[in-house]
Design a protein around this motif. Structure first.
Motif, PDB file in Angstrom:
ATOM      1  N   GLY A   1       0.669  -1.629  -0.057  1.00 37.36           N
ATOM      2  CA  GLY A   1      -0.109   0.243  -0.554  1.00 37.36           C
ATOM      3  C   GLY A   1       0.847   1.594  -0.290  1.00 37.36           C
ATOM      4  N   MET A   2       2.423   0.908   0.580  1.00 37.97           N
ATOM      5  CA  MET A   2       2.734   3.008   0.881  1.00 37.97           C
ATOM      6  C   MET A   2       3.148   2.117  -0.651  1.00 37.97           C
ATOM      7  SD  MET A   2       2.166   3.234   3.835  1.00 37.97           S
ATOM      8  CE  MET A   2       3.689   4.965   3.472  1.00 37.97           C
TER       9      MET A   2
ATOM     10  N   GLU B   1      -8.773   9.684   3.854  1.00 40.67           N
ATOM     11  CA  GLU B   1      -8.841   8.293   3.716  1.00 40.67           C
ATOM     12  C   GLU B   1      -9.903   8.336   4.285  1.00 40.67           C
ATOM     13  OE1 GLU B   1      -6.431   6.199   6.799  1.00 40.67           O
ATOM     14  OE2 GLU B   1      -4.663   6.502   5.750  1.00 40.67           O
TER      15      GLU B   1
ATOM     16  N   ASP C   1      -7.957   7.023  -0.723  1.00 39.24           N
ATOM     17  CA  ASP C   1      -7.199   5.866   0.151  1.00 39.24           C
ATOM     18  C   ASP C   1      -8.515   4.812   0.587  1.00 39.24           C
ATOM     19  OD1 ASP C   1      -6.459   3.774   1.852  1.00 39.24           O
ATOM     20  OD2 ASP C   1      -4.707   4.057   2.375  1.00 39.24           O
TER      21      ASP C   1
ATOM     22  N   SER D   1      -4.482   0.041  -0.400  1.00 40.20           N
ATOM     23  CA  SER D   1      -3.796  -1.402   0.743  1.00 40.20           C
ATOM     24  C   SER D   1      -4.497  -3.109   0.628  1.00 40.20           C
ATOM     25  CB  SER D   1      -3.247  -0.863   1.901  1.00 40.20           C
ATOM     26  OG  SER D   1      -2.544  -2.073   2.721  1.00 40.20           O
TER      27      SER D   1
ATOM     28  N   THR E   1      -2.753  -5.196   1.338  1.00 43.54           N
ATOM     29  CA  THR E   1      -1.970  -5.912   2.127  1.00 43.54           C
ATOM     30  C   THR E   1      -3.900  -6.259   3.104  1.00 43.54           C
ATOM     31  OG1 THR E   1      -0.337  -5.464   1.777  1.00 43.54           O
ATOM     32  CG2 THR E   1      -1.085  -6.229   4.078  1.00 43.54           C
ATOM     33  N   LYS E   2      -4.944  -4.830   3.621  1.00 48.03           N
ATOM     34  CA  LYS E   2      -5.683  -5.437   4.534  1.00 48.03           C
ATOM     35  C   LYS E   2      -7.400  -6.071   3.526  1.00 48.03           C
ATOM     36  CE  LYS E   2      -2.821  -2.617   6.405  1.00 48.03           C
ATOM     37  NZ  LYS E   2      -2.941  -1.820   6.390  1.00 48.03           N
TER      38      LYS E   2
HETATM   39  C1  PLP Z   1      -1.781  -0.624   5.568  1.00 44.05           C
HETATM   40  C2  PLP Z   1      -2.373   0.730   5.203  1.00 44.05           C
HETATM   41  C3  PLP Z   1      -1.457   1.188   4.365  1.00 44.05           C
HETATM   42  C4  PLP Z   1      -0.333   0.614   3.817  1.00 44.05           C
HETATM   43  O1  PLP Z   1      -0.414  -0.243   3.069  1.00 44.05           O
HETATM   44  P1  PLP Z   1       1.175  -1.213   2.994  1.00 44.05           P
HETATM   45  O2  PLP Z   1       0.317  -2.530   2.188  1.00 44.05           O
HETATM   46  O3  PLP Z   1       1.136  -1.704   4.833  1.00 44.05           O
HETATM   47  O4  PLP Z   1       2.179  -0.892   3.105  1.00 44.05           O
HETATM   48  C5  PLP Z   1      -1.525   2.430   3.690  1.00 44.05           C
HETATM   49  N1  PLP Z   1      -3.288   3.339   4.162  1.00 44.05           N
HETATM   50  C6  PLP Z   1      -4.299   2.198   5.042  1.00 44.05           C
HETATM   51  C7  PLP Z   1      -5.188   3.406   5.378  1.00 44.05           C
HETATM   52  C8  PLP Z   1      -3.794   1.401   5.661  1.00 44.05           C
HETATM   53  O5  PLP Z   1      -4.278   1.009   6.768  1.00 44.05           O
END
Ligand code: PLP
Length: 397
Positions: free
Chosen positions: A91-92, A159, A188, A210, A212-213
């Motif tokens: 995400g970063m 966000e 975001d 991200s 990842t979430k």
């Molecule tokens: C976790 C997160 C990020 C960063 O994402 P990564 O995949 O950890 O680099 C960016 N924005 C939000 C809202 C997040 O929760």
């Protein structure tokens, strides 16, 4: 493609989540294959030359394009309603790549105060080194956004809902503001995902994820995405091809599988979170609950307009201070004590000493990060088990 050629042109989100982007190889596989290859072979020297010059579309090298990553990109673009998407390593990396592609020295950014902590560090520590200035503003204060826009402002970044107290930004109003001042509105959309909120349809220019979430949804991989119109996305793709924060094909495949169940999961997260918020709100050991699904929340009406449900993240203040909050966290036996979110497993964390521990006391106060605040990212376990686990500690207060 017109509607006749593209059978998914009018398809609904659930169908796109399962079908969009897939290209079958000559093997006729039903599942999406993982293309674990760094490079691609050409039929001839002439074709290699045409691929390198860009005269012919096609794969050259997996830092540039990869079929599995492309399937993920096409699918997330379809879900968000964007013309194009690019996958990134995290995400970063999605946020960094957007900024590196679209900003230059001397440019200015207005960013919500209530963004992911690392995003704030990216803007204030790293981008400032390269001559990009940033002003942080309260998310819901439209006049503050307006007041901080300068001639050099290129991006507005936010966000919504915010973490951890679920403030809700007015996306259409901020989109109007961005348009009036010739800058891009970047949202975001990590907390809602396109299953609950589509910022592009509300006027935003770029959506960040991200992955990842919630896109993964089961805490397996890091990844990110940038979605929007072709024009800015081409610039972002150019940065990624050149500088290398590329999404791996294996991770892209995990995210594809995650997207297939996205709406079902987001509905389960949201209904569990709403039930938990309602239960906590009437609990004698709870002082306050922050969740936009509650009519008591100042962002409730706006969230109802912009979102189809209220998401999985909520926070609440217990009676007492830090010790009381830690006791509730330490008394859980099922929930995971971790700062991660967007997982089918419920997570619990104390923001004041972890995710927001870096903030000064004044900044914590402004962000409402009190010592008795607990954040829960509600998973999809049975709601009664989640309540019971939280009640173990509440009962001791
Ligand atoms: C976790 C997160 C990020 C960063 O994402 P990564 O995949 O950890 O680099 C960016 N924005 C939000 C809202 C997040 O929760």
């Amino acid at each position: 493609m017109n509607d006749e050629l593209d059978p998914l042109a009018k398809a609904h989100l659930d169908t796109l989540a399962v079908r969009a982007g897939q290209v079958r190889s000559h093997e006729g596989e039903h599942g999406e294959p993982i293309y674990t290859t760094s490079s691609y072979v050409f039929d001839s020297a002439a074709q290699a030359a045409a691929r390198f010059s860009g005269d012919e579309d096609g794969n050259v090298y997996s830092r540039y394009t990869n079929p599995t990553v492309r399937t993920f990109q096409d699918r997330i673009a379809a879900l968000e309603g964007g013309e194009a998407a690019v996958g990134t390593a995290s995400g970063m990396a999605a946020i960094l790549s957007t900024c590196m592609a679209l900003l230059k020295s001397g440019d200015h950014v207005v960013c919500s105060r209530s963004v992911f902590g690392t995003t704030t560090v990216l803007f204030t520590k790293y981008l400032e080194k390269f001559g990009v200035s940033v002003d942080l503003v309260p998310l819901t204060d439209l006049s503050a956004w307006q007041a901080h826009i300068q001639a050099s402002t290129k991006l507005l970044f936010l966000e919504t809902p915010s973490n951890p107290i679920c403030e809700v930004a007015n996306i259409p109003k901020l989109a109007e503001l961005a348009q009036a001042h010739n800058c891009l509105l970047v949202v975001d959309n990590c907390f809602c995902t396109p299953a609950l909120q589509k910022p592009l349809a509300l006027g935003a220019d770029i959506v960040i994820h991200s992955a990842t979430k919630y896109l993964d949804g089961q805490g397996r991989c890091l990844g990110g995405a940038v979605v929007g119109k072709k024009e800015p996305l081409n610039e972002v793709l150019g940065f990624i091809r050149t500088c290398g924060p590329t999404m791996s094909p294996f991770n892209a495949w995990v995210f594809l599988k995650g997207l297939e169940t996205l709406r079902l999961r987001m509905e389960a997260h949201s209904s569990n979170a709403l039930a938990l918020a309602q239960w906590l709100e009437q609990h004698p050991k709870v002082e306050h609950v922050y969740y936009a699904g509650l009519p008591s929340h100042p962002g409730h009406e706006l969230a109802k307009q912009q979102q189809t449900a209220f998401g999985g993240v909520l926070s609440f203040q217990v009676t007492g201070g830090k010790e009381a909050a830690w006791k509730v966290i330490d008394s859980t036996k099922i929930l995971s004590v971790t700062a991660n979110l967007g997982d089918v497993k419920t997570t619990i964390i104390h923001p004041a000493t972890t995710t927001h521990g870096r903030l000064s006391d004044d900044d914590k106060k402004a962000a409402k990060i009190t010592d008795n605040l607990i954040r829960i990212a509600v998973g999809i376990e049975n709601i009664d088990d989640i309540k019971d686990d939280i009640d173990r500690g509440l009962a001791l207060l």
